[in-house]
Design a protein around this motif. Structure first.
Motif, PDB file in Angstrom:
ATOM      1  N   ALA A 180      -5.802  -5.664  17.061  1.00  0.00           N
ATOM      2  CA  ALA A 180      -4.355  -5.453  17.103  1.00  0.00           C
ATOM      3  C   ALA A 180      -3.584  -6.541  16.372  1.00  0.00           C
ATOM      4  CB  ALA A 180      -3.889  -5.369  18.556  1.00  0.00           C
ATOM      5  N   ALA A 181      -4.008  -7.806  16.469  1.00  0.00           N
ATOM      6  CA  ALA A 181      -3.265  -8.905  15.847  1.00  0.00           C
ATOM      7  C   ALA A 181      -3.175  -8.772  14.325  1.00  0.00           C
ATOM      8  CB  ALA A 181      -3.894 -10.246  16.233  1.00  0.00           C
ATOM      9  N   PRO A 182      -4.253  -8.395  13.605  1.00  0.00           N
ATOM     10  CA  PRO A 182      -4.122  -8.223  12.151  1.00  0.00           C
ATOM     11  C   PRO A 182      -3.106  -7.146  11.766  1.00  0.00           C
ATOM     12  CG  PRO A 182      -6.425  -8.419  12.760  1.00  0.00           C
ATOM     13  CD  PRO A 182      -5.655  -8.284  14.033  1.00  0.00           C
ATOM     14  N   VAL A 183      -3.014  -6.088  12.567  1.00  0.00           N
ATOM     15  CA  VAL A 183      -2.020  -5.046  12.284  1.00  0.00           C
ATOM     16  C   VAL A 183      -0.614  -5.627  12.407  1.00  0.00           C
ATOM     17  CG1 VAL A 183      -1.052  -2.849  13.085  1.00  0.00           C
ATOM     18  CG2 VAL A 183      -3.538  -3.163  12.993  1.00  0.00           C
ATOM     19  N   ALA A 184      -0.364  -6.366  13.491  1.00  0.00           N
ATOM     20  CA  ALA A 184       0.956  -6.960  13.703  1.00  0.00           C
ATOM     21  C   ALA A 184       1.295  -7.942  12.586  1.00  0.00           C
ATOM     22  CB  ALA A 184       1.000  -7.658  15.055  1.00  0.00           C
ATOM     23  N   ARG A 185       0.339  -8.738  12.166  1.00  0.00           N
ATOM     24  CA  ARG A 185       0.577  -9.709  11.096  1.00  0.00           C
ATOM     25  C   ARG A 185       1.006  -8.998   9.811  1.00  0.00           C
ATOM     26  NH1 ARG A 185      -1.484 -14.236   8.225  1.00  0.00           N
ATOM     27  NH2 ARG A 185      -0.266 -14.234   6.289  1.00  0.00           N
ATOM     28  N   GLN A 186       0.354  -7.913   9.484  1.00  0.00           N
ATOM     29  CA  GLN A 186       0.693  -7.193   8.256  1.00  0.00           C
ATOM     30  C   GLN A 186       2.045  -6.490   8.372  1.00  0.00           C
ATOM     31  OE1 GLN A 186      -3.164  -5.138   8.319  1.00  0.00           O
ATOM     32  NE2 GLN A 186      -3.521  -5.885   6.246  1.00  0.00           N
ATOM     33  N   VAL A 187       2.382  -6.022   9.579  1.00  0.00           N
ATOM     34  CA  VAL A 187       3.709  -5.439   9.790  1.00  0.00           C
ATOM     35  C   VAL A 187       4.784  -6.501   9.579  1.00  0.00           C
ATOM     36  CG1 VAL A 187       5.257  -4.456  11.530  1.00  0.00           C
ATOM     37  CG2 VAL A 187       2.914  -3.607  11.332  1.00  0.00           C
ATOM     38  N   MET A 188       4.560  -7.694  10.113  1.00  0.00           N
ATOM     39  CA  MET A 188       5.530  -8.771   9.936  1.00  0.00           C
ATOM     40  C   MET A 188       5.612  -9.214   8.479  1.00  0.00           C
ATOM     41  SD  MET A 188       5.133 -11.056  13.446  1.00  0.00           S
ATOM     42  CE  MET A 188       3.337 -11.174  13.433  1.00  0.00           C
ATOM     43  N   ASP A 189       4.481  -9.276   7.789  1.00  0.00           N
ATOM     44  CA  ASP A 189       4.502  -9.601   6.361  1.00  0.00           C
ATOM     45  C   ASP A 189       5.329  -8.584   5.582  1.00  0.00           C
ATOM     46  OD1 ASP A 189       3.001 -11.866   6.630  1.00  0.00           O
ATOM     47  OD2 ASP A 189       1.146 -11.025   5.818  1.00  0.00           O
ATOM     48  N   ALA A 190       5.140  -7.310   5.925  1.00  0.00           N
ATOM     49  CA  ALA A 190       5.851  -6.252   5.211  1.00  0.00           C
ATOM     50  C   ALA A 190       7.357  -6.371   5.413  1.00  0.00           C
ATOM     51  CB  ALA A 190       5.356  -4.879   5.675  1.00  0.00           C
ATOM     52  N   TYR A 191       7.778  -6.720   6.625  1.00  0.00           N
ATOM     53  CA  TYR A 191       9.210  -6.785   6.909  1.00  0.00           C
ATOM     54  C   TYR A 191       9.836  -8.092   6.433  1.00  0.00           C
ATOM     55  CZ  TYR A 191      13.622  -6.544   9.428  1.00  0.00           C
ATOM     56  OH  TYR A 191      14.955  -6.518   9.740  1.00  0.00           O
ATOM     57  N   LEU A 192       9.152  -9.218   6.686  1.00  0.00           N
ATOM     58  CA  LEU A 192       9.737 -10.529   6.374  1.00  0.00           C
ATOM     59  C   LEU A 192       9.550 -10.930   4.915  1.00  0.00           C
ATOM     60  CD1 LEU A 192       8.589 -12.486   9.566  1.00  0.00           C
ATOM     61  CD2 LEU A 192      10.863 -11.524   9.101  1.00  0.00           C
ATOM     62  N   LEU A 193       8.432 -10.542   4.325  1.00  0.00           N
ATOM     63  CA  LEU A 193       8.123 -10.987   2.966  1.00  0.00           C
ATOM     64  C   LEU A 193       8.159  -9.866   1.938  1.00  0.00           C
ATOM     65  CD1 LEU A 193       5.079 -13.328   3.801  1.00  0.00           C
ATOM     66  CD2 LEU A 193       7.516 -13.916   3.697  1.00  0.00           C
ATOM     67  N   GLY A 194       8.311  -8.623   2.402  1.00  0.00           N
ATOM     68  CA  GLY A 194       8.345  -7.501   1.467  1.00  0.00           C
ATOM     69  C   GLY A 194       6.996  -7.129   0.913  1.00  0.00           C
ATOM     70  N   ILE A 195       5.923  -7.602   1.540  1.00  0.00           N
ATOM     71  CA  ILE A 195       4.563  -7.314   1.064  1.00  0.00           C
ATOM     72  C   ILE A 195       4.093  -5.989   1.647  1.00  0.00           C
ATOM     73  CG2 ILE A 195       2.152  -8.084   1.110  1.00  0.00           C
ATOM     74  CD1 ILE A 195       3.226 -10.949   1.342  1.00  0.00           C
ATOM     75  N   ASP A 196       3.524  -5.133   0.803  1.00  0.00           N
ATOM     76  CA  ASP A 196       2.916  -3.904   1.290  1.00  0.00           C
ATOM     77  C   ASP A 196       1.403  -4.104   1.327  1.00  0.00           C
ATOM     78  OD1 ASP A 196       1.922  -1.423   1.857  1.00  0.00           O
ATOM     79  OD2 ASP A 196       3.189  -0.335   0.442  1.00  0.00           O
ATOM     80  N   PRO A 197       0.846  -4.422   2.497  1.00  0.00           N
ATOM     81  CA  PRO A 197      -0.590  -4.706   2.572  1.00  0.00           C
ATOM     82  C   PRO A 197      -1.452  -3.494   2.261  1.00  0.00           C
ATOM     83  CG  PRO A 197       0.355  -4.551   4.768  1.00  0.00           C
ATOM     84  CD  PRO A 197       1.497  -4.507   3.805  1.00  0.00           C
ATOM     85  N   THR A 198      -0.911  -2.291   2.430  1.00  0.00           N
ATOM     86  CA  THR A 198      -1.713  -1.097   2.131  1.00  0.00           C
ATOM     87  C   THR A 198      -1.927  -0.958   0.631  1.00  0.00           C
ATOM     88  OG1 THR A 198       0.273   0.299   2.079  1.00  0.00           O
ATOM     89  CG2 THR A 198      -0.861   0.075   4.179  1.00  0.00           C
ATOM     90  N   GLU A 199      -0.958  -1.401  -0.186  1.00  0.00           N
ATOM     91  CA  GLU A 199      -1.148  -1.382  -1.635  1.00  0.00           C
ATOM     92  C   GLU A 199      -2.101  -2.485  -2.058  1.00  0.00           C
ATOM     93  OE1 GLU A 199       2.559  -1.695  -3.581  1.00  0.00           O
ATOM     94  OE2 GLU A 199       3.254   0.311  -3.002  1.00  0.00           O
ATOM     95  N   THR A 200      -1.977  -3.658  -1.425  1.00  0.00           N
ATOM     96  CA  THR A 200      -2.847  -4.787  -1.766  1.00  0.00           C
ATOM     97  C   THR A 200      -4.301  -4.454  -1.490  1.00  0.00           C
ATOM     98  OG1 THR A 200      -1.050  -6.300  -1.206  1.00  0.00           O
ATOM     99  CG2 THR A 200      -3.263  -7.239  -1.364  1.00  0.00           C
ATOM    100  N   GLU A 201      -4.532  -3.788  -0.365  1.00  0.00           N
ATOM    101  CA  GLU A 201      -5.910  -3.479   0.013  1.00  0.00           C
ATOM    102  C   GLU A 201      -6.558  -2.493  -0.937  1.00  0.00           C
ATOM    103  OE1 GLU A 201      -5.645  -2.094   3.975  1.00  0.00           O
ATOM    104  OE2 GLU A 201      -5.250  -4.067   4.836  1.00  0.00           O
TER     105      GLU A 201
END
Length: 624
Positions: free
Chosen positions: A600-621
Motif C-alpha cells: 500500500a505505501a508505494p501506491v500512496a507515494r506515487q499518488v503523492m508524487d503525481a499530485y505534488l510533483l506532477g509526475i505520472d508514475p504509470t508513464e514512467t513505468e
C-alpha cells in the motif's frame, strides 16, 4: 238508382286550412326551440364552450430542463449530456397495441425484456398524449428503417432526447454515481410538477446528492393539436431553467493514475486536500461502466456484476469497513500521552508478545522476536504492537474510543457522499448494546492496534490524516468545489450537518511528537515504510498497517503462502505531505495485499508524487 253523395268543398277547405295552421304552428315552435337552443349555446354559453373547445385544441405540455454538467477541478468534463434516439408509442394514435409491437419487431430487434419493460411503463403512464419509449439508443440504420415505414405504423415515433453520458466510464462511477430511469417510488418523493417530463434521476453519489441542483426547473409550452392529438404548432412557450453545473475538487488525471496504480487488485484510495477537505481522488477497484445503467441495464450484464466475487458494485472507498490495523496508532498514541497520563518517553520492553497475566494469553507483536526497548516515537516508527498493548492496559479503553471519535471514526463527517458508512467505533456502551457483554481489558488491547471490533472506511482514514495534518483543525470531506448557473444566479445547496469540534489537546506540543513519529515511519533508519519514501523531494508523515482477515491460533505463525488469496491480510497505509505545509492526505487499502509497507505505501507515494510533483508514475513505468 242510389243518389250520389255530393262533396262538401267548403268543409274540406276549412279542414285543410286548420291542418295547415297546426302544421305551421308546430314548425314555428320547433324553429323557435332550435333558434332558442342556438342562442343559448352560441350566446349565453359562449365562454364555457369556447373554453372546452380550446382545451380540446390547445394543450399545455411540460418541457424538461437540461441537466447540469459536472467538471473536475481543472475544467475537464466528467458528466455530459448527449442526444439519443428512442422509438416510442403514443397510446392515443394506435388501435391495436399487439399488432403494432409485432410490426415493430419485424423492423428492429426487440428483446422480450424490452417489451416487458415497455408494457410496465405503458400502463404506468402519468399523462395523456405522452409517448412511451419502447427501445433506447437506436442506430442510424434502425432510425432509417422506421422512417420509411411510418405510414404503416400509426402512433410510432422516433424521438430524440438528451441522456447522461460518462466519458470516463468505470474510472469515476464510485465517485460520481450515476443517473437512471425514474421509477414510481422516486416520483413520490419529488415534485410531480417539476418532474412532469423528466425520465431520469440521480441514483447514487454526487448525482443523487445534488439532484435538486442538477435537475433544474421544468418549462411549459402551449401547443395546438389535431383531433388525434398530434402537435400541429407551438402557440406559447416558457423555457425551462437548466440545472446548475458542478465543479468538483476531483482531479481526473490523479484519479486515472491512481486507478492504474491499483491495477487488477481489489482496494480503494482516497486523497484529500487538508486545507479545504476537497476530495482529490476517490477510487474503488474494481468498478463498472455507469453508462450501462442510464437507460436500463440488461439482466445478463447486471447478473454478471452482482454475482462477481470481486464486488464491482460495492463502493469500497466510502462503504468498505475494514479493520484499520496500525494506521490508527498515531491517534491511540495521542490518547495515551494526552488523555491517559503517559508521556512520550514511556518505555516498554518488547520480547515479541504481551501478557496480561503470567500464564495468560499471548498478544503477539508482528515481529516474532520483538523490538527490545522502545518508546513512543520508536513504537510508531517500527509499529511495535507491544508498546500499544502495554499503554492500553495502563490507560483502559475509554481514552482510546474518546480520542478516536474526535477524529471522525464511528460517524459520517463527509458532506456529499450519501452512501458513506459510519463503520464501527467500539466502546463500553456499544458492546453492551450490540453484544450484551461488558468491556474487557483484551478489548482495549485490540482497539489500541486497530483490531478487534473496530472497523473503518478508507474515507475515514484519509479524513483522520487531514485532521492530524491540520493539528486538530477539522475540514469537511466533500466532492463539490462550486456550483454555478450560466447566468450567474445563486445556487441553493443542501444543508450540511455540523462538523465535529476541532481537536484541542491538553498538551498542544504533543502534535509535534505524534507527527515526528510518523515522519520516522517514512524517513527513519528503522521506519517500516522507509523504502517507499526513498528519493522523495518532500517530507512525508505516514503510518503502515496490516489488517488480519482470519484468526491465527496462539502457537501458529502467519504464512501467506498457506492461505487462500482472499484470506490473506489487507495492506493499509495512511499519510500526508509535505509535513511543513500539508497539501494532500491519503489513505490506501489493498485487499489481501499483505504488508502495508510493501504493497500500500508505494501506491500512496506515487499518488503523492503525481499530485505534488506532477509526475505520472504509470508513464514512467512503461518506458524502458
Amino acid at each position: 238508382m242510389a243518389a250520389e253523395r255530393l262533396k262538401d268543398h267548403s268543409q274540406e277547405s276549412r279542414t285543410f286550412t286548420a291542418r295547415a295552421v297546426i302544421a305551421l304552428l308546430i314548425v314555428l315552435i320547433m324553429l323557435g326551440v332550435l333558434v332558442g337552443r342556438l342562442y343559448y349555446l352560441q350566446v349565453l354559453q359562449y365562454d364555457r364552450y369556447n373554453t372546452l373547445s380550446d382545451n380540446n385544441r390547445v394543450q399545455l405540455q411540460p418541457v424538461a430542463p437540461t441537466r447540469g454538467l459536472i467538471y473536475d477541478r481543472n475544467g475537464v468534463l466528467l458528466a455530459d449530456n448527449r442526444p439519443s434516439y428512442s422509438v416510442t408509442i403514443l397510446k392515443e394514435e394506435i388501435d391495436d397495441l399487439e399488432q403494432t409491437l409485432a410490426e415493430l419487431r419485424k423492423l428492429i430487434p426487440l428483446t422480450d425484456k424490452e417489451i416487458e419493460r415497455f408494457r410496465k411503463r405503458y400502463h404506468q403512464r402519468r399523462r395523456p398524449f405522452t409517448s412511451v419509449p419502447v427501445r433506447f439508443r437506436l442506430s442510424q440504420q434502425e432510425i432509417a428503417t422506421l422512417a420509411v415505414n411510418y405510414h404503416q405504423l400509426p402512433g410510432v415515433r422516433v424521438e430524440a432526447e438528451l441522456i447522461r453520458y460518462y466519458p470516463y466510464g468505470a474510472s469515476l462511477v464510485h465517485a460520481l454515481g450515476y443517473v437512471g430511469r425514474i421509477n414510481e417510488r422516486e416520483l413520490q418523493r419529488v415534485s410531480e410538477q417539476n418532474y412532469a417530463d423528466t425520465h431520469y434521476i440521480g441514483k447514487l453519489g454526487v448525482e443523487k446528492f445534488y439532484e435538486d441542483v442538477l435537475h433544474g426547473q421544468v418549462g411549459h409550452q402551449k401547443v395546438e393539436t389535431n383531433a388525434r392529438g398530434r402537435v400541429m404548432r407551438v402557440l406559447e412557450r416558457t423555457d425551462p431553467v437548466p440545472g446548475a453545473d458542478l465543479t468538483l475538487h476531483l482531479d481526473i488525471r490523479l484519479q486515472q493514475i491512481t486507478e492504474k496504480l491499483l491495477g487488477d487488485r481489489r482496494g480503494a484510495v482516497v486523497a484529500l486536500d487538508p486545507n479545504t477537505g476537497g476530495i482529490l481522488t476517490l477510487v474503488s477497484a474494481p468498478g463498472y461502466d455507469p453508462n450501462l445503467f442510464v437507460t436500463g441495464i440488461s439482466n445478463e450484464d447486471y447478473s454478471a456484476l452482482r454475482e462477481s466475487d470481486d464486488l464491482p458494485l460495492f463502493n469500497r472507498a466510502i462503504r468498505g469497513r475494514y479493520p484499520p490495523g496500525s494506521t490508527i496508532k498515531p491517534i491511540t498514541a495521542l490518547a495515551a500521552i494526552d488523555g491517559g497520563g503517559l508521556t512520550p518517553d514511556y518505555r516498554v520492553f518488547d520480547p515479541g508478545f504481551y501478557q496480561l497475566s503470567k500464564n495468560g494469553r499471548k498478544y503477539r507483536d508482528w515481529k516474532r522476536w520483538g523490538h527490545g526497548w522502545v518508546d513512543m516515537k520508536h513504537a510508531l516508527a517500527q509499529s511495535c504492537d507491544v508498546w500499544f498493548y502495554s499503554m492500553a492496559h495502563k490507560i483502559g479503553g475509554e481514552p482510546l474510543w474518546n480520542y478516536l471519535g474526535k477524529f471522525g471514526f464511528g460517524q459520517v463527517t463527509s458532506y456529499d457522499l450519501p452512501e458513506a458508512s459510519p463503520a464501527i467505533l467500539p466502546s463500553h456502551e456499544w458492546k453492551k448494546r450490540t453484544r450484551k457483554q461488558g468491556w474487557y481489558t483484551g478489548d482495549s488491547l485490540n482497539l489500541s492496534i486497530g483490531q478487534g471490533f473496530m472497523l473503518a472506511t478508507p474515507l475515514q482514514l484519509a479524513t483522520s490524516m487531514a485532521v492530524i495534518a491540520n493539528r486538530g483543525r477539522w475540514v469537511r470531506p466533500q466532492m463539490m468545489k462550486s456550483a454555478h448557473r450560466p447566468e450567474g444566479a445563486p445556487v441553493p445547496l443542501p444543508q450540511a450537518k455540523p462538523l465535529p469540534e476541532d481537536v484541542t489537546l491538553n498538551h498542544p506540543e504533543y502534535w509535534q511528537e505524534i507527527i515526528d513519529g510518523m515522519v520516522e515511519v517514512m524517513h527513519g533508519e528503522r521506519g517500516t515504510a522507509r523504502r517507499a519514501a526513498l528519493g522523495a523531494g518532500y517530507t512525508i508523515a505516514g503510518k503502515t498497517g496490516t489488517a488480519q482477515v482470519v484468526g491465527i491460533k496462539q502457537d501458529e505463525e502467519y504464512d501467506a503462502e498457506k492461505l487462500a488469496e482472499r484470506h490473506r491480510d489487507h495492506a493499509l497505509f495512511v499519510a500526508f505531505a509535505p509535513v511543513e505545509a500539508p497539501k494532500i492526505a491519503v489513505a490506501v487499502i489493498v485487499e489481501n495485499g499483505g504488508g502495508g509497507s510493501s504493497t500500500a505505501a508505494p501506491v500512496a507515494r506515487q499518488v503523492m508524487d503525481a499530485y505534488l510533483l506532477g509526475i505520472d508514475p504509470t508513464e514512467t513505468e512503461e518506458k524502458p
